[in-house]
Design an enzyme around this catalytic site. Structure first.
Site, PDB file in Angstrom:
ATOM      1  N   LYS A  34       9.462   1.817 -42.694  1.00  0.00           N
ATOM      2  CA  LYS A  34       9.512   1.330 -41.298  1.00  0.00           C
ATOM      3  C   LYS A  34       8.243   1.752 -40.544  1.00  0.00           C
ATOM      4  O   LYS A  34       7.469   2.591 -41.035  1.00  0.00           O
ATOM      5  CB  LYS A  34      10.750   1.924 -40.614  1.00  0.00           C
ATOM      6  N   TYR A 255     -13.537  14.878 -19.150  1.00  0.00           N
ATOM      7  CA  TYR A 255     -12.776  14.630 -17.912  1.00  0.00           C
ATOM      8  C   TYR A 255     -12.195  15.926 -17.360  1.00  0.00           C
ATOM      9  O   TYR A 255     -11.679  16.761 -18.108  1.00  0.00           O
ATOM     10  CB  TYR A 255     -11.622  13.681 -18.191  1.00  0.00           C
TER      11      TYR A 255
HETATM   12  C1  LIG Z   1      13.476   7.118 -40.855  1.00  0.00           C
HETATM   13  C2  LIG Z   1      14.745   7.312 -41.587  1.00  0.00           C
HETATM   14  C3  LIG Z   1      14.751   7.939 -42.844  1.00  0.00           C
HETATM   15  C4  LIG Z   1      13.535   8.614 -43.449  1.00  0.00           C
HETATM   16  O1  LIG Z   1      13.406   9.899 -42.872  1.00  0.00           O
HETATM   17  P1  LIG Z   1      12.195  10.892 -43.312  1.00  0.00           P
HETATM   18  O2  LIG Z   1      12.434  12.135 -42.529  1.00  0.00           O
HETATM   19  O3  LIG Z   1      10.947  10.183 -42.901  1.00  0.00           O
HETATM   20  O4  LIG Z   1      12.301  11.057 -44.770  1.00  0.00           O
HETATM   21  C5  LIG Z   1      15.946   7.975 -43.542  1.00  0.00           C
HETATM   22  N1  LIG Z   1      17.078   7.459 -43.007  1.00  0.00           N
HETATM   23  C6  LIG Z   1      17.114   6.868 -41.804  1.00  0.00           C
HETATM   24  C7  LIG Z   1      18.391   6.327 -41.283  1.00  0.00           C
HETATM   25  C8  LIG Z   1      15.956   6.797 -41.043  1.00  0.00           C
HETATM   26  O5  LIG Z   1      15.998   6.236 -39.836  1.00  0.00           O
END
Ligand SMILES: *Cc1c(COP(=O)(O)O)cnc(C)c1O
Length: 364
Positions: A34, A255
């Site tokens: 994702k 800045y």
């Molecule tokens: C993002 C996500 C993962 C992966 O988690 P990591 O800590 O990146 O391994 C697994 N399960 C769900 C439901 C997630 O949203």
């Protein structure tokens, strides 16, 4: 061309994925890609992993549709399920697996008439209080799903760990014990572990695991035990020094004059800023590697530039190489200095940074 790039070593993703498999030999590991594969490029990562993995996971139907349009044929689990009837249609058209977390999603699926029955996972509420069905409704939900022509048999029960990155927190064991009793009671396959679970909590390994962050070579706990020390950081964010100047004592940088030289100092400017995803909250002192040596960030992060104090480096010139994070400086460390986590830095990379891919031949 601006010398700021993120190099992505696809062979190292394969290495990290194989490590997840070795740590959980009895589980099937779904690669979580994702948020543009945590900034690494969703399509390229999917293409490089597709012959190894049983399935991919993304958060949204939109992300899954993008993968299908690019020709990815592996199963894809959509972690937030369908948001409306159009999503269900899309899921049926693209043969997606839906993770259902609220009753409305279940009702919508049961009343829809997809062309083919859909593969379904159920999210169980075990303590995160974000997404998930209460254990008490599972009886009814399982009965409904098992008798529906819209749903394939073989429903998987899933939960997400709230505190697995804290090795002392009792929450993980409570979550595991609750979901294991529910899966036994309802005779459902099971999925619990994220990266932290795979690396640090063997009792969370189940039929399916869902590694994300570790695939990109980073340890969610920042604790490098024997397992996590085998991870290989996949991305190196690099740039070059584009300007060097000498400051007198009392002169300031950037800045708000946030940093003032306490003595004559040599200051280097690097062409990266929050417009690229470098964290604006990184304070003076945040480590940066110049010519392989650690130097401190000084002054505020701007949209297109940061400055570093080069006074302690003997010979340094314009065009010398800079690593912002990668193999020699872990993204976790930069994130910790900026008061955030490596996940945010990686997922927050903007489209302005070119991603350069190194080939996907595995070194295993
Ligand atoms: C993002 C996500 C993962 C992966 O988690 P990591 O800590 O990146 O391994 C697994 N399960 C769900 C439901 C997630 O949203």
């Amino acid at each position: 061309m601006r010398p700021t790039t993120a190099t992505v070593r696809l062979a190292d993703i394969a290495h990290n994925y194989e490590l997840a498999c070795r740590l959980a030999l009895k589980s099937k590991n779904i690669a979580v890609i994702k948020a543009n594969a945590y900034g690494h490029g969703m399509l390229e990562v999917a293409q490089s992993l597709q012959t190894r993995v049983p399935a991919f996971a993304v958060a949204l139907v939109e992300e899954a549709a993008q993968l299908r349009d690019a020709g990815i044929t592996r199963p894809i689990l959509v972690l937030q399920g369908a948001n409306d009837a159009a999503d269900i249609k899309e899921a049926a058209a693209h043969d997606l697996w839906l993770l259902l977390h609220r009753q409305q999603q279940i009702d919508e699926l049961l009343s829809s008439k997809p062309k083919k029955p859909l593969r379904v996972w159920l999210k169980l509420e075990t303590g995160m209080h974000r997404f998930g069905l209460e254990p008490a409704v599972l009886d009814q939900v399982c009965t409904d799903l098992r008798s529906s022509p819209s749903v394939q048999q073989g429903v998987v029960l899933c939960t997400h760990l709230a505190c697995a990155d804290d090795l002392a927190d009792p929450m993980t064991r409570q979550q595991v014990s609750l979901i294991r009793s529910c899966s036994e009671k309802h005779n459902l396959a099971l999925s619990i572990a994220n990266s932290a679970g795979i690396l640090h909590w063997p009792e969370t390994h189940a039929d399916w695991n869902r590694p994300g962050y570790m695939l990109y070579g980073n340890c969610p706990t920042g604790v490098f035990g024997s397992e996590s020390s085998q991870l290989r950081p996949v991305m190196t964010m690099s740039s070059e020094i584009v300007a060097i100047r000498n400051l007198e004592k009392g002169e300031s940088v950037g800045y708000g004059q946030d940093w003032v030289a306490k003595k004559s100092s040599k200051i280097g400017t690097i062409a990266i800023g929050y417009g690229d995803g470098y964290p604006r909250h990184a304070p003076s002192g945040t480590p940066v590697l110049v010519n392989g040596k650690r130097v401190p960030l000084v002054g505020r992060v701007s949209m297109d530039a940061i400055c570093v104090d080069l006074t302690e480096i003997e010979s340094v010139e314009v065009s010398d190489p800079v690593e912002l994070w990668g193999e020699s400086l872990y993204v976790n460390e930069v994130a910790a200095a900026a008061g955030t986590i490596g996940y945010e830095l990686l997922a927050g990379l903007t489209g302005r940074v070119p991603l350069l891919y190194e080939p996907s031949e595995t070194t295993l």
